[in-house]
Design a protein around this motif. Structure first.
Motif, PDB file in Angstrom:
ATOM      1  N   LYS A   1      16.865 -11.286   8.079  1.00 10.30           N
ATOM      2  CA  LYS A   1      16.462 -12.420   7.247  1.00 10.30           C
ATOM      3  C   LYS A   1      17.659 -12.917   6.420  1.00 10.30           C
ATOM      4  O   LYS A   1      17.900 -14.115   6.306  1.00 10.30           O
ATOM      5  N   ALA A   2      18.406 -11.962   5.842  1.00  5.74           N
ATOM      6  CA  ALA A   2      19.555 -12.341   5.011  1.00  5.74           C
ATOM      7  C   ALA A   2      20.723 -12.826   5.873  1.00  5.74           C
ATOM      8  O   ALA A   2      21.488 -13.686   5.447  1.00  5.74           O
ATOM      9  N   TYR A   3      20.862 -12.263   7.074  1.00  7.22           N
ATOM     10  CA  TYR A   3      22.034 -12.563   7.907  1.00  7.22           C
ATOM     11  C   TYR A   3      21.627 -12.856   9.356  1.00  7.22           C
ATOM     12  O   TYR A   3      21.710 -11.974  10.228  1.00  7.22           O
ATOM     13  N   PRO A   4      21.234 -14.093   9.621  1.00  7.01           N
ATOM     14  CA  PRO A   4      20.828 -14.456  10.989  1.00  7.01           C
ATOM     15  C   PRO A   4      21.933 -14.241  12.031  1.00  7.01           C
ATOM     16  O   PRO A   4      21.631 -14.043  13.206  1.00  7.01           O
ATOM     17  N   ASP A   5      23.193 -14.247  11.591  1.00  8.38           N
ATOM     18  CA  ASP A   5      24.268 -13.989  12.576  1.00  8.38           C
ATOM     19  C   ASP A   5      24.200 -12.557  13.113  1.00  8.38           C
ATOM     20  O   ASP A   5      24.679 -12.290  14.221  1.00  8.38           O
ATOM     21  N   ILE A   6      23.607 -11.638  12.337  1.00  7.23           N
ATOM     22  CA  ILE A   6      23.429 -10.271  12.848  1.00  7.23           C
ATOM     23  C   ILE A   6      22.316 -10.287  13.895  1.00  7.23           C
ATOM     24  O   ILE A   6      22.476  -9.762  15.002  1.00  7.23           O
ATOM     25  N   GLN A   7      21.211 -10.922  13.578  1.00  8.82           N
ATOM     26  CA  GLN A   7      20.111 -11.031  14.558  1.00  8.82           C
ATOM     27  C   GLN A   7      20.624 -11.630  15.878  1.00  8.82           C
ATOM     28  O   GLN A   7      20.252 -11.178  16.968  1.00  8.82           O
ATOM     29  N   ALA A   8      21.517 -12.620  15.745  1.00 10.80           N
ATOM     30  CA  ALA A   8      22.009 -13.330  16.935  1.00 10.80           C
ATOM     31  C   ALA A   8      22.809 -12.443  17.886  1.00 10.80           C
ATOM     32  O   ALA A   8      22.981 -12.770  19.061  1.00 10.80           O
ATOM     33  N   LYS A   9      23.277 -11.277  17.393  1.00 12.86           N
ATOM     34  CA  LYS A   9      24.042 -10.364  18.253  1.00 12.86           C
ATOM     35  C   LYS A   9      23.121  -9.469  19.090  1.00 12.86           C
ATOM     36  O   LYS A   9      23.577  -8.787  20.003  1.00 12.86           O
ATOM     37  N   PHE A  10      21.845  -9.451  18.745  1.00 11.84           N
ATOM     38  CA  PHE A  10      20.911  -8.596  19.484  1.00 11.84           C
ATOM     39  C   PHE A  10      20.304  -9.381  20.647  1.00 11.84           C
ATOM     40  O   PHE A  10      19.533 -10.328  20.420  1.00 11.84           O
ATOM     41  N   PRO A  11      20.664  -8.995  21.895  1.00 12.80           N
ATOM     42  CA  PRO A  11      20.187  -9.765  23.044  1.00 12.80           C
ATOM     43  C   PRO A  11      18.667  -9.979  23.029  1.00 12.80           C
ATOM     44  O   PRO A  11      18.187 -11.058  23.383  1.00 12.80           O
ATOM     45  N   GLN A  12      17.919  -8.981  22.596  1.00  8.32           N
ATOM     46  CA  GLN A  12      16.448  -9.110  22.635  1.00  8.32           C
ATOM     47  C   GLN A  12      15.895 -10.068  21.590  1.00  8.32           C
ATOM     48  O   GLN A  12      14.750 -10.503  21.716  1.00  8.32           O
ATOM     49  N   PHE A  13      16.673 -10.330  20.536  1.00  6.09           N
ATOM     50  CA  PHE A  13      16.121 -11.122  19.433  1.00  6.09           C
ATOM     51  C   PHE A  13      16.887 -12.419  19.170  1.00  6.09           C
ATOM     52  O   PHE A  13      16.446 -13.245  18.369  1.00  6.09           O
ATOM     53  N   ALA A  14      18.007 -12.585  19.850  1.00 11.76           N
ATOM     54  CA  ALA A  14      18.822 -13.787  19.625  1.00 11.76           C
ATOM     55  C   ALA A  14      18.011 -15.038  19.925  1.00 11.76           C
ATOM     56  O   ALA A  14      17.299 -15.102  20.939  1.00 11.76           O
ATOM     57  N   GLY A  15      18.091 -16.001  19.023  1.00  9.83           N
ATOM     58  CA  GLY A  15      17.434 -17.282  19.262  1.00  9.83           C
ATOM     59  C   GLY A  15      15.927 -17.271  19.046  1.00  9.83           C
ATOM     60  O   GLY A  15      15.268 -18.290  19.242  1.00  9.83           O
ATOM     61  N   LYS A  16      15.375 -16.128  18.678  1.00  7.27           N
ATOM     62  CA  LYS A  16      13.919 -16.063  18.472  1.00  7.27           C
ATOM     63  C   LYS A  16      13.570 -16.178  16.991  1.00  7.27           C
ATOM     64  O   LYS A  16      14.371 -15.845  16.122  1.00  7.27           O
TER      65      LYS A  16
END
Ligand code: HEM
Length: 143
Positions: A29-44
């Motif tokens: 939530k604080a750092y969407p760029d971290i989420q974006a590195k996770f193939p399963q969660f990127a862009g979701k």
């Protein structure tokens, strides 16, 4: 870490270590760029993935790493085991293109989470700061 510092880290971690998905949610939530590195969660949409089994699985892997290292900390006999675990974590993340700045973001989000969820006196803050400084010195060397 001194035995006292290790005990402060352990006892505060005990309060949140089973909030796995909640912790990963706070980081993403604080750092969407971290989420974006996770193939399963990127862009979701974070709100739509946070309650899924895949999210729980990833969160448990990440949070359990801290539990493993924290359980070993504060004893000289465990220093090389801790060093090897953390160094491998750095190398594995380097292979994924994770940057030092992103590890910094992760730290900021984790400390904010702890501050909001455990009783956070100066001594607890100092113990976590020391623990994270030590851990990050090894991770960043491997990145
Ligand atoms: C996977 C821990 C920071 C991105 C993992 C795993 C662990 C872990 C235990 C699973 C085991 C493995 O495959 O190596 C941690 C810890 C961190 C941290 C303890 C902080 C101290 C980060 C950061 C990023 C990141 C800052 C990205 C910006 C990933 C990715 C995976 C992963 C992309 C693979 C997920 C997959 O299998 O699909 N992490 N991590 N991690 N981590 Fe981290």
């Amino acid at each position: 870490l001194s035995a006292d510092e290790a005990n402060l880290v352990k006892s505060s971690w005990d309060h949140v270590k089973h909030n796995e998905a909640d912790i990963l949610y706070a980081v993403f939530k604080a750092y969407p760029d971290i989420q974006a590195k996770f193939p399963q969660f990127a862009g979701k949409d974070l709100e739509s993935v946070k309650d899924t089994a895949a999210f729980a699985t990833h969160a448990t892997r990440i949070v359990s790493f801290f539990s493993e290292v924290i359980a070993l900390s504060g004893e000289a006999a465990n220093l090389s085991a801790v060093y090897n675990l953390v160094s491998k974590l750095g190398a594995d993340h380097k292979a994924r293109g994770v940057t030092a700045a992103q590890f910094g973001e992760f730290r900021t989000a984790l400390v904010a989470y702890l501050q909001a969820h455990v009783s956070w006196g100066d001594n607890v803050a100092a113990a976590w700061n020391h623990a994270l400084d030590n851990t990050y010195a090894v991770v960043l060397k491997a990145l």
